[in-house]
Every structure is written in structure tokens, then in C-alpha cells.
Design a protein around this motif. Structure first.
Motif, PDB file in Angstrom:
ATOM      1  N   ARG A 173      48.085  38.534  36.734  1.00 24.17           N
ATOM      2  CA  ARG A 173      47.082  38.066  37.689  1.00 24.17           C
ATOM      3  C   ARG A 173      46.795  39.211  38.658  1.00 24.17           C
ATOM      4  NH1 ARG A 173      48.972  33.051  40.741  1.00 24.17           N
ATOM      5  NH2 ARG A 173      48.563  32.060  38.725  1.00 24.17           N
TER       6      ARG A 173
ATOM      7  N   THR B  91      45.354  41.635  41.534  1.00 26.00           N
ATOM      8  CA  THR B  91      44.799  41.570  42.882  1.00 26.00           C
ATOM      9  C   THR B  91      44.193  42.932  43.205  1.00 26.00           C
ATOM     10  OG1 THR B  91      46.405  39.927  43.640  1.00 26.00           O
ATOM     11  CG2 THR B  91      45.277  41.219  45.329  1.00 26.00           C
TER      12      THR B  91
ATOM     13  N   CYS C 285      36.354  35.756  41.574  1.00 25.06           N
ATOM     14  CA  CYS C 285      37.592  35.864  42.351  1.00 25.06           C
ATOM     15  C   CYS C 285      38.101  34.465  42.684  1.00 25.06           C
ATOM     16  CB  CYS C 285      37.356  36.653  43.632  1.00 25.06           C
ATOM     17  SG  CYS C 285      36.749  38.330  43.383  1.00 25.06           S
ATOM     18  N   GLN C 286      39.397  34.251  42.486  1.00 29.76           N
ATOM     19  CA  GLN C 286      39.991  32.975  42.879  1.00 29.76           C
ATOM     20  C   GLN C 286      39.985  32.827  44.387  1.00 29.76           C
ATOM     21  OE1 GLN C 286      43.855  33.142  40.743  1.00 29.76           O
ATOM     22  NE2 GLN C 286      43.232  31.175  39.892  1.00 29.76           N
ATOM     23  N   TRP C 287      40.352  33.877  45.066  1.00 30.16           N
ATOM     24  CA  TRP C 287      40.310  33.891  46.523  1.00 30.16           C
ATOM     25  C   TRP C 287      40.330  35.341  46.982  1.00 30.16           C
ATOM     26  CZ3 TRP C 287      44.599  31.670  43.987  1.00 30.16           C
ATOM     27  CH2 TRP C 287      45.768  32.433  43.991  1.00 30.16           C
ATOM     28  N   GLY C 288      40.121  35.525  48.264  1.00 30.96           N
ATOM     29  CA  GLY C 288      40.096  36.867  48.831  1.00 30.96           C
ATOM     30  C   GLY C 288      38.751  37.154  49.482  1.00 30.96           C
ATOM     31  N   ALA C 289      38.737  38.122  50.396  1.00 26.58           N
ATOM     32  CA  ALA C 289      37.516  38.516  51.092  1.00 26.58           C
ATOM     33  C   ALA C 289      36.767  39.520  50.225  1.00 26.58           C
ATOM     34  CB  ALA C 289      37.850  39.119  52.450  1.00 26.58           C
ATOM     35  N   GLN C 290      35.981  38.993  49.291  1.00 24.71           N
ATOM     36  CA  GLN C 290      35.244  39.839  48.365  1.00 24.71           C
ATOM     37  C   GLN C 290      34.082  40.550  49.056  1.00 24.71           C
ATOM     38  OE1 GLN C 290      33.638  37.629  45.103  1.00 24.71           O
ATOM     39  NE2 GLN C 290      32.970  39.436  43.962  1.00 24.71           N
TER      40      GLN C 290
ATOM     41  N   ARG D 156      32.588  41.519  53.029  1.00 18.82           N
ATOM     42  CA  ARG D 156      32.834  41.517  54.465  1.00 18.82           C
ATOM     43  C   ARG D 156      31.799  42.392  55.161  1.00 18.82           C
ATOM     44  NH1 ARG D 156      38.872  42.176  56.493  1.00 18.82           N
ATOM     45  NH2 ARG D 156      37.787  41.416  58.337  1.00 18.82           N
TER      46      ARG D 156
ATOM     47  N   CYS E 173      40.225  40.837  46.181  1.00 20.80           N
ATOM     48  CA  CYS E 173      39.776  39.904  45.146  1.00 20.80           C
ATOM     49  C   CYS E 173      40.953  39.606  44.230  1.00 20.80           C
ATOM     50  CB  CYS E 173      38.619  40.504  44.344  1.00 20.80           C
ATOM     51  SG  CYS E 173      38.110  39.534  42.905  1.00 20.80           S
TER      52      CYS E 173
ATOM     53  N   ARG F 280      41.531  35.617  38.148  1.00 14.00           N
ATOM     54  CA  ARG F 280      42.253  34.621  37.374  1.00 14.00           C
ATOM     55  C   ARG F 280      43.260  35.306  36.453  1.00 14.00           C
ATOM     56  NH1 ARG F 280      37.692  31.695  34.243  1.00 14.00           N
ATOM     57  NH2 ARG F 280      36.870  33.824  34.255  1.00 14.00           N
TER      58      ARG F 280
END
Length: 268
Positions: A78, A80, A110-115, A117, A130, A133
Motif C-alpha cells: 500500500r 504512500t 487516493c484513499q486519503w491524504g492531501a492530494q 493544497r 496520497c 489502494r
């Protein structure tokens, strides 16, 4: 007594079998020992700068440029992706974005994260992240699941004010992965990882139209491509088989009776 000794030995074997599985599930964040991280970025998928997971790739560019890197990701990982953009002292508000594409150049969500800004005027730096999955060893042709192979990272500023176009910036990108293990294992694997990207680097191959030697992307995980043939699901399947055998032995020991049959007196 025999059953107790067998049970003790079985638990020792279970502990030894479970140790590798626990180790496989730990995050893999150690820097790669082979090669140096790139200090430049490409301007397209074709010229993306290659780097290994755990390395920190850097590049200088300008606001409005498209910066490309590529890295390998294997099954049950996975990844990051993180990026840091350093801005000059004077600039207007800028919005930066990272996008990740797989070996087929399909954009991966992206599952989560500040893609994305936005850096306010005067901000010296901003960080993007990012979390992809989990990479699958195999997937249906119509699905958009991440598969083993080369992944492309694109970093760029969007909606840049005309006054900031061409303003010099510097960037750092890095990728770390968590090994998810058998929880993400599937019954199938790709024949080959998806590494269709062409990198203009040294190596054997036919010359491209610019006269430079073009070869398929040479980056791969440090231990090679697993292709989904092994996961800790095999370990836990073996543990289940051992426990089932112990349950059978225990049930037999409890139900077979007290031992020898009692003698019946003659003439009874």
C-alpha cells in the motif's frame, strides 16, 4: 501425557510459523541501498525519472511545469506518496497537486491524504500526500485496481497566476509502502508486471527516433517481483490445518475410554 507433549510441540511450531507472517506485515520504509536518487524530474511519462521506494528524489523546476517520476510497487503493498514543494519568498497564492498513474497510465485514486493544497502568498513550502489502494496481484480486465508494476507520479501547479508562471521552485518526493500481507491476497497473478514505460537510459535495445537507446523501465522491488505467488495466507492456512489436527487428536483422547476393557467373570 503424550497428548500434552504433542500440544506443546504444536504451539512451538505455530509460534515459529507465525513469526515470518508478523514480519511481513510491518511497514517497509527502509531506504534502498542500490543506486542514487535522481536530482532531476522528467517532463512526461516517457522521460519520468526513476527512483526506488525509500529514496528521496529531488528536482528544480518552475511554476507551471509538469514534473514526472516513476517507482515500482509490488503486490500486497500500500504505497504512500509524499511531496514537498519549496517556494520562493515572494509569490502569489498557488495550488499544487500530485497525481499517480499505474503502468497502463490509468490515474489511481487516493484513499486519503492531501492530494491538492494551496499555498498562500508568502508561504515558503507545502506538503502533499496520497495513500493509494493496496496493489493487487491480479484483477479483472475491466477493473481499475492497482496492479504490480511501474507507477508514475506527476507534480504540478494548477491555476497558476500569470505573474507566477516560470517562478523557480524545488521539489522533493518519496514513496513508502506498508506490506498488507495475506489480507489482500487473491487467487491469481499477472504473467508479467505492468512496466510499459520507456526510459531513455543506458541499456540494450533498439534506438528510438532521437537516436538514443530506449529500454523498458528497469526499476523493480529490491527482492524482485513477487507476482502474488506467496503471502502469509499460506502460513495461516497451515496453522488452521495444525489446529484442526490437534482438535481431532484431543477429541479422540477424550472419547476413547479408560483403556483396557474390564474382564467379565465366567458364567455371568
Amino acid at each position: 501425557m503424550r497428548f500434552t507433549r504433542a500440544l506443546t510441540a504444536a504451539f512451538v511450531l505455530l509460534g515459529l510459523a507465525a513469526a515470518p507472517a508478523a514480519a511481513d506485515s510491518s511497514p517497509s520504509a527502509s531506504p534502498s541501498e542500490g543506486g542514487d536518487a535522481p536530482t532531476t524530474a522528467g517532463t512526461s511519462f516517457r522521460t519520468a525519472a526513476e527512483f526506488e521506494q525509500g529514496q528521496v528524489a529531488t528536482a528544480d523546476g518552475a511554476a507551471g511545469d509538469y514534473l514526472y517520476w516513476s517507482f515500482p510497487a509490488d503486490a500486497e503493498q500500500r504505497p504512500t506518496v509524499k511531496a514537498t514543494v519549496k517556494l520562493p519568498e515572494t509569490h502569489a497564492a498557488q495550488t499544487w497537486r500530485i497525481d499517480v498513474y499505474d503502468g497502463l497510465r490509468r490515474r489511481q485514486a487516493c484513499q486519503w491524504g492531501a492530494q491538492t493544497r494551496t499555498a498562500d502568498a508568502g508561504t515558503s513550502s507545502l506538503e502533499l500526500a496520497c495513500v493509494l489502494r493496496t496493489v493487487r496481484a491480479w484483477s479483472e480486465p475491466w477493473a481499475n485496481d492497482p496492479l504490480p508494476g511501474t507507477y508514475y507520479l506527476r507534480l504540478t501547479a494548477v491555476n497558476v497566476p500569470a505573474s507566477d508562471l516560470g517562478v523557480p521552485v524545488s521539489a522533493e518526493v518519496r514513496v513508502e509502502s506498508k506490506d498488507v500481507g495475506g489480507a489482500a491476497a487473491v487467487d491469481g497473478s499477472l504473467a508479467e508486471p505492468l512496466v510499459p514505460g520507456i526510459a531513455v537510459t543506458s541499456g540494450s535495445g533498439e534506438d528510438d527516433e532521437d537516436g538514443k537507446s530506449a529500454v523498458l523501465s528497469a526499476i523493480e522491488p529490491e527482492d524482485g517481483w513477487s507476482s502474488g505467488w506467496w503471502s502469509d495466507r499460506w502460513v495461516w492456512s497451515g496453522i488452521g490445518a495444525v489446529l484442526a489436527a490437534l482438535a481431532g487428536i484431543g477429541g479422540y483422547a477424550l472419547t476413547r475410554g479408560s483403556g483396557r476393557p474390564s474382564r467379565v467373570p465366567p458364567g455371568a
